[in-house]
Design a protein around this motif. Sequence first.
Motif, mmCIF file in Angstrom:
data_model
loop_
_atom_site.group_PDB
_atom_site.id
_atom_site.type_symbol
_atom_site.label_atom_id
_atom_site.label_comp_id
_atom_site.label_asym_id
_atom_site.label_seq_id
_atom_site.Cartn_x
_atom_site.Cartn_y
_atom_site.Cartn_z
ATOM 1 N N GLY A 43 -51.299 -7.546 16.562
ATOM 2 C CA GLY A 43 -50.118 -7.945 15.865
ATOM 3 C C GLY A 43 -48.868 -7.752 16.844
ATOM 4 O O GLY A 43 -48.970 -7.813 18.025
ATOM 5 N N ALA A 44 -47.891 -7.807 16.616
ATOM 6 C CA ALA A 44 -46.592 -7.772 17.079
ATOM 7 C C ALA A 44 -46.367 -6.271 17.857
ATOM 8 O O ALA A 44 -45.857 -6.313 18.708
ATOM 9 N N ARG A 45 -46.953 -5.515 17.425
ATOM 10 C CA ARG A 45 -46.953 -3.968 17.942
ATOM 11 C C ARG A 45 -48.293 -3.660 18.729
ATOM 12 O O ARG A 45 -48.831 -4.518 19.421
ATOM 13 N N ALA A 69 -49.073 -3.542 11.747
ATOM 14 C CA ALA A 69 -49.882 -4.769 11.232
ATOM 15 C C ALA A 69 -50.734 -5.036 12.229
ATOM 16 O O ALA A 69 -50.795 -4.772 13.422
ATOM 17 N N LEU A 70 -51.983 -5.839 11.728
ATOM 18 C CA LEU A 70 -53.016 -6.161 12.503
ATOM 19 C C LEU A 70 -53.405 -7.339 11.956
ATOM 20 O O LEU A 70 -53.796 -7.552 10.774
ATOM 21 N N ASP A 71 -53.604 -8.384 12.865
ATOM 22 C CA ASP A 71 -54.100 -9.681 12.400
ATOM 23 C C ASP A 71 -55.678 -9.887 12.916
ATOM 24 O O ASP A 71 -55.720 -9.808 14.030
ATOM 25 N N TYR A 72 -56.560 -9.758 12.154
ATOM 26 C CA TYR A 72 -57.964 -9.708 12.650
ATOM 27 C C TYR A 72 -58.908 -10.991 12.202
ATOM 28 O O TYR A 72 -59.849 -11.242 12.402
ATOM 29 N N GLY A 73 -57.988 -12.086 12.098
ATOM 30 C CA GLY A 73 -58.438 -13.446 11.808
ATOM 31 C C GLY A 73 -58.499 -13.872 10.414
ATOM 32 O O GLY A 73 -58.430 -15.280 10.454
ATOM 33 N N ASP A 74 -58.300 -13.079 9.806
ATOM 34 C CA ASP A 74 -58.272 -13.587 8.194
ATOM 35 C C ASP A 74 -56.917 -13.319 7.587
ATOM 36 O O ASP A 74 -56.510 -13.090 6.536
ATOM 37 N N GLY A 75 -55.872 -13.236 8.266
ATOM 38 C CA GLY A 75 -54.594 -12.802 7.935
ATOM 39 C C GLY A 75 -54.083 -11.424 8.358
ATOM 40 O O GLY A 75 -54.844 -10.607 8.654
ATOM 41 N N GLY A 79 -49.518 -2.330 7.596
ATOM 42 C CA GLY A 79 -49.743 -0.764 7.171
ATOM 43 C C GLY A 79 -48.155 -0.236 6.974
ATOM 44 O O GLY A 79 -47.202 -0.918 7.022
ATOM 45 N N ASP A 80 -48.012 0.979 7.217
ATOM 46 C CA ASP A 80 -46.670 1.934 7.324
ATOM 47 C C ASP A 80 -46.647 2.534 8.411
ATOM 48 O O ASP A 80 -47.053 3.896 8.408
#
Length: 92
Positions: A43-45, A69-75, A79-80
């Motif tokens: 993600g961005a971080r 946030a994490l994008d693992y391929g399905d969107g 998180g917080d």
Amino acid sequence: MAAELYGTADLGTGDLTSAGYSDLLIVSWATDGTLRCARTFGGARSEATGIFVRLPTNETVLVGEMVNALDYGDGEVVGDGHDMFVLRFAAD
């Protein structure tokens, strides 16, 4: 193999570039040493690897930490702040 990618790397499949500060890098080689796949998730971080385990079914599980946030391929999974994640990969 699981690692953290900062910036750009080329493992023979073309440039892999992190989306944020650091991304997850997953690499798999065949028994003869040829590269099967190299993929990044992020993600961005920042994302960080933790435990990387091969199951008796030949599936692989990766546990790590993500920031926001994490994008693992399905969107994107949001998180917080600092959160843990668990990804399970099929044998193929």
